[in-house]
Design an enzyme around this catalytic site. Structure first.
Site, PDB file in Angstrom:
ATOM      1  CE  LYS A  51      68.015  76.688   4.538  1.00 47.90           C
ATOM      2  NZ  LYS A  51      68.613  77.923   4.404  1.00 47.90           N
ATOM      3  CB  SER A 111      66.985  80.823   6.473  1.00 49.62           C
ATOM      4  OG  SER A 111      68.269  79.902   5.337  1.00 49.62           O
ATOM      5  CB  SER A 149      71.264  81.464   5.263  1.00 52.37           C
ATOM      6  OG  SER A 149      70.217  82.561   5.939  1.00 52.37           O
TER       7      SER A 149
END
Lengths: 95, 483, 483
Positions: free
Chosen positions: B76, B151, B175
């Site tokens: 990420k 997210s 998330s």
């Protein structure tokens, strides 16, 4: 509580974010909706409840007083917007 | 091979059936093929990835390989990665090449895993749909009209679309779990404090926690074995005994007590989601578990509490983005004040600015007690609910999200509706408890549904066991979108 | 109208640690710009603070030295404001539960003892520096100082004049150096004062509106700025005006204070507990251990000097002005226990005058305590006069090659004449030439006697023992054998 245009301007000012006049109005509407949601928690009786700042009930670990860093300003300043004479440059600071 | 488990891939590498360089190229070509339509990655750097693969191959040849050696891992873009662009989904960091590695990145490097690319995400991890990214929305691989969740939407998409065997994510209010659910994969947010936050760009420090995203619980266990560990550079990192998260995977579930919070099964959940969750619970009963009703009376307040605490911490955490030492600086300004205001107005997207404003307000003079302090107190009540519930059950289950993936654009103009996507996940975040999501079928428009499993503190290996046993009995986790 | 002045001081003492309060970067003064700014000090995305044990220990030692309460737990908070020399956009400081609370400090001002109460002392990090020399209309930021540990020591408004404020600041300055937590170097900014000044009609119980004066980096400026500020406030009130609460900056060149910011545009700092730092716990074992490392404190020493050596309060306070002076005194008096007052007089007189003149510290005094004792012994056994001893002292001070006191006395012919016969001869000669003085003396003029002693001393080139001369002369005059 009702937010006003002035409140929005004031917090944008505190947060150092420029907000145009158009944005202030839409921000006001959205923030008002969000605060309506948020305020549902205000009715809860929290008398004598300890605030919870951390997920775990642990204490601060302490670092020994030792220098472990070396001069790497060239690497670190390679990502800086404006550097001169090893200094970060910004528009004149007025005290 | 794209559908292989980590164990299988590791076996192939060990048997010299394939090299890490070949494996890496395989996934890079999959990324090349799919990323233009899915937008799961912000940065792909073939040369760097292949260089890491070459080093991994030497390790394998030398016989010093561990289960993750040579395995491509999508990272990420919230984890600072030395020499890589690290944007956190923001224009603010559109030019930020990190001079250092996050603790998590170091751990993957140490075992010789290959960084296959940096995944797209909601800007500064603020969002539940990946629409707030400066680098454009990520598409749900099951349906390109749908969001992947957020997210960690890029990571979820990358794993679901088999562009990477596994990925990292971070979870502040859901998330990891919500995008895992929406993309039909598995994801776990471990107990707060177990994965180092050092180098993980902060959104809300007291809630942020890194974790893995993968096809199966078994893969998650192997990923956790690498990711979890004490880091002296993070004051909130816990000093725990190292454990093998895969050790309990095969334990039978007979006698397992599953708590079903009555609040989670009340209104709000869509019928399609409810049906899939009920079916999964039925499967668990077949596996020997019993389900009992528990109550989390304060959990309906978790969204209001979360939307006070997370923005408050964020408003302060994001003050460092001022255009002075790194990152974006506005192009024209007349003085220092204007430089700040324009830099932050132009560098941050709408959702980030909205949360900064909320956070600034709830901390400001005269409002602190009514909002911030009250939220911290209710946070404790929410945590106490779980403590009570775990005296009655071993794990808690429910839906991960109230609906299947929604359409791109459907909620982006209504922040409140968007925030409610995290209604089932934020309570565990506030309590610091581990939570995970596993795929349990499909709902409306054939979009995936996730089952949410919340465990007690440090009970990750039990949770993984619970998930793994389900995945041994079913094959939802092996379903792959048609791309 | 009579006005009463009310002053409280806030002192920032830089703690003498090797590394910064939250990072492992050096705190050494005078490094090349930004050479000591680590990624933590620069607030790169993702970095986290870890607290320095050395800083906490120094704060605890201070608290123990002033008899304060040491809070456990103690909490760190974020103080949010934007400034280019504040990389995170917030300063890590303490708000609720500072590490030190209460305590007091005894000062002597114009011969009067006074107790000054302390409100609190808390740990915080320093900011960097903005260099205002012109970079084509821009300012340069050096972050070497960012993250340097500070102890902010806040007094109650117990001070009633600039003289008292200076006495307090000096006492505090001596104390922090005494217990070894701060080097006290004011030129380098290691000890900085802000003063809160207000006035009120004498007898009034309510406090007037206060102004905070910043940037007082010497005791002289502290005194001048407060005096200027008192005058300014009196002028305003006597002209029927009102004082505005504001922060003012002292300009040493113009000798005036000018407004920096008014209360209206004062920042809303949005303090909240820092989620990156956990509560600090200080157990009694740790405190006990630190207590043992504390030297005997100045006020304890003062009382002991009075009781043990019979010194006046004034002498005792001078001798405890610094740990080095006290050490010198104690080394001296240890060898000459019966003559503490004499030791004190020499240290406060001859030695301190010479040190001042040469701008030297007592630790580098060329006359060691052992030499001083040897010299004083020569006075006490009648070998030389006090006056001659000063000559020997000068020689010891300036000629390091010749440190043999006997040799100096011989070489300079300083030996005192104690032989009755020799003195009598000189007395007789003087009396023979000074009939008038004898007459005057007999007519009751005491001065005439002193004149006669003086002439005898002159005749012996100062080598006679004056006490002996006086006794013999008196005897001669009264016996009538003279004139």
């Amino acid at each position: 509580m009702t937010l006003s245009i002035d409140d929005v301007k004031q917090i944008a000012n505190l947060a150092h974010i420029e907000v145009s006049e158009d944005d202030v109005n839409s921000a006001l509407n959205q923030l008002s909706d969000i605060f309506k949601l948020i305020e549902t928690m205000q009715a809860v009786d929290t008398f004598q409840v300890e605030p919870m700042s951390h997920a775990q009930d642990v204490i601060q670990r302490l670092r020994e007083d030792q220098v472990i860093e070396s001069d790497q300003h060239e690497l670190y300043q390679s990502v800086a917007p404006h550097v001169e004479n090893d200094l970060y440059l910004v528009p004149k600071v007025i005290e | 091979m794209l559908n292989d488990s980590l164990k299988q891939l590791s076996q192939r590498l060990e048997n010299k059936e394939i090299s890490s360089v070949e494996l890496t190229k395989e996934f890079l070509s999959r990324i090349n093929k799919l990323n233009s339509q899915l937008n799961a990655f912000i940065t792909v750097d073939e040369e760097r990835s292949l260089e890491q693969a070459r080093v991994a191959d030497q390790k394998i040849t030398a016989g010093t390989a561990t289960p993750l050696t040579g395995i491509p891992v999508a990272q990420k873009d919230i984890f600072c990665t030395e020499g890589w662009l690290t944007t956190c989904g923001s224009k603010m960091l559109s030019n930020f090449v990190s001079p250092y590695d996050a603790g998590v990145i170091e751990r993957f490097k140490a075992v010789g895993a290959v960084n296959i690319g940096k995944t797209n995400m909601d800007e500064f991890a603020m969002g539940s749909s990946n629409e707030t990214s400066f680098y454009g929305p990520v598409k749900n691989p099951w349906d390109s009209h749908a969001v992947p969740g957020g997210s960690s939407g890029g990571s979820a998409c990358a794993v679901a679309a088999r562009m990477a065997p596994v990925a990292t994510g971070t979870d502040t209010g859901g998330s990891i779990r919500q995008p895992a659910a929406l993309c039909g994969i598995s994801g776990i947010k471990p107990t707060y404090g177990t994965v180092s936050r050092y180098g993980m760009i902060a959104f809300a420090s007291s809630l942020d926690q890194g974790g893995p995203m993968a096809k199966s619980a078994e893969d998650l266990a192997l990923m956790l074995n690498v990711m979890v560990g004490f880091d002296a550079r993070d004051s909130t990192s816990l000093q725990c005994e190292a454990e093998d998260y895969a050790r309990d995977l095969e334990t039978p579930l007979s006698g397992l007590r599953i708590g079903l919070p009555k609040e989670y099964f009340a209104e709000g959940m869509n019928g399609d989601v409810e049906r899939a969750v009920d079916k999964a619970l039925e499967e668990y009963r077949k596996l020997g578990a019993e389900t009992i009703e528990v109550s989390l009376p304060n959990s309906p307040l978790s969204i209001p509490v979360y939307y006070v605490l997370a923005p408050a911490e964020a408003s302060s955490n994001l003050s460092r983005f001022d255009g002075v030492r790194y990152g974006y600086r506005a192009e024209s300004y007349r003085n220092l004040e204007e430089m700040y205001r324009k830099t932050r107005a132009e560098g941050f997207g709408a959702e980030v600015k909205r949360r900064i404003l909320i956070g600034t307000y709830v901390l400001s003079h005269g409002y602190y007690d009514a909002y911030y302090l009250q939220a911290q107190k209710v946070r404790r009540l929410i945590a106490q609910d779980f403590k009570q519930a775990f005296t009655q059950c071993d794990v808690i289950m429910g839906p991960t999200a109230p609906t299947v993936a929604f359409d791109i654009g459907e909620k982006s103009s209504d922040p409140v509706q968007m925030y409610l996507s995290d209604i089932y996940t934020s309570a565990a975040s506030l309590a610091g408890l581990p939570g995970m999501s596993i795929p349990v079928g499909f709902g409306e428009k054939s979009r995936p549904v996730g089952l949410h499993i919340i465990g007690n503190y440090f009970s990750e290996s039990l949770m993984l066991n619970v998930a793994h046993q389900y995945q041994q009995a079913t094959d939802w986790h092996q379903k792959m979108p048609n791309l | 109208m009579q006005w009463e002045v009310v002053i409280g001081l806030e002192v920032h003492a830089q703690l003498s640690t090797q590394s910064k309060i939250f990072s492992g970067a050096s705190t050494a003064y005078g490094a090349k710009a930004n050479a000591q700014a680590s990624i933590v000090d620069l607030a790169l995305p993702g970095v986290l603070p870890v607290l320095n044990r050395g800083a906490v220990e120094r704060a605890i030692k201070f608290g123990l030295a002033i008899g304060a309460k040491i809070n456990s737990p103690s909490i760190f908070a974020r103080k949010n404001y934007f400034y280019p020399d504040l990389p995170k956009g917030y300063q890590i400081s303490q708000y609720e539960l500072p590490i030190v609370e209460g305590g007091d400090i005894q000062i002597q001002s114009e011969g009067v003892d006074k107790n000054i109460r302390l409100t609190r002392a808390h740990l915080e990090e320093d900011a960097g520096k903005s260099l205002h020399e012109d970079f084509h209309g821009m300012s340069g930021i050096d972050l070497n100082r960012a993250g340097t540990p500070l102890l902010e020591i806040v007094s109650e408004p117990d001070l009633r004049s600039s003289t008292e404020a200076v006495a307090y600041a000096k006492t505090l300055h001596a104390l922090v150096r005494w217990i070894g937590i701060c080097d006290g170097n004011m030129q380098e900014g290691s000890f900085r004062c802000d003063a809160n000044v207000s006035i009120r009609p004498s007898g009034s119980e309510t406090l007037g509106t206060r102004c905070e004066i910043k940037n007082l980096n010497s005791f002289r400026f502290l005194e001048k700025a407060i005096d200027f500020e008192i005058e300014r406030q009196i002028d305003i009130l006597e002209d029927g005006g009102v004082i505005r609460q504001e922060t003012r900056l002292y300009d040493a060149d113009k000798h005036e204070t000018r407004v920096m910011r008014s209360k209206e545009d004062a920042n809303d700092y949005r303090y909240f507990p820092d989620p990156d730092l956990l509560p600090v716990e200080i157990d009694s074992a740790w405190m006990t251990q630190l207590k043992k490392t504390l030297p005997e404190l100045p006020h304890v020493k003062r009382e002991r000097y009075a009781a043990e050596f019979g010194l006046s309060a004034y002498d005792a306070s001078i001798l405890t002005g610094s740990r080095e002076i006290a050490d010198y005194f104690e080394a001296t008096v240890k060898l000459l226990p019966a003559h503490a007052k004499q030791c004190a007089n020499w240290i406060m007189g001859e030695i301190s005058a010479r040190l001042n003149k040469a701008d030297m510290a007592i630790t580098s005094c060329p006359v060691t305590p052992e030499k001083l004792v040897e010299l004083l012994a020569k006075i006490n056994d009648g070998t030389i006069s006090s006056k001659a001893a000063k000559v020997v002292f000068d020689s010891l001070w300036s000629d390091e090659m010749e440190q043999n006191i006997d040799a100096i006395i011989d070489g300079k012919g300083l030996k005192q004449i104690s032989d009755d016969g020799a003195i009598e001869q000189q007395i007789d000669a003087v009396l023979a030439e000074n009939q008038q003085l004898i007459t005057d003396y007999r007519n009751g003029k005491e001065k005439a006697f002193n004149a006669l002693v003086g002439r005898v001393m002159k005749a012996t080139q100062g080598k006679a023992n004056p006490a002996q001369v006086s006794a013999m002369l008196k005897k001669k005059l009264s016996s009538g054998t003279a004139g």
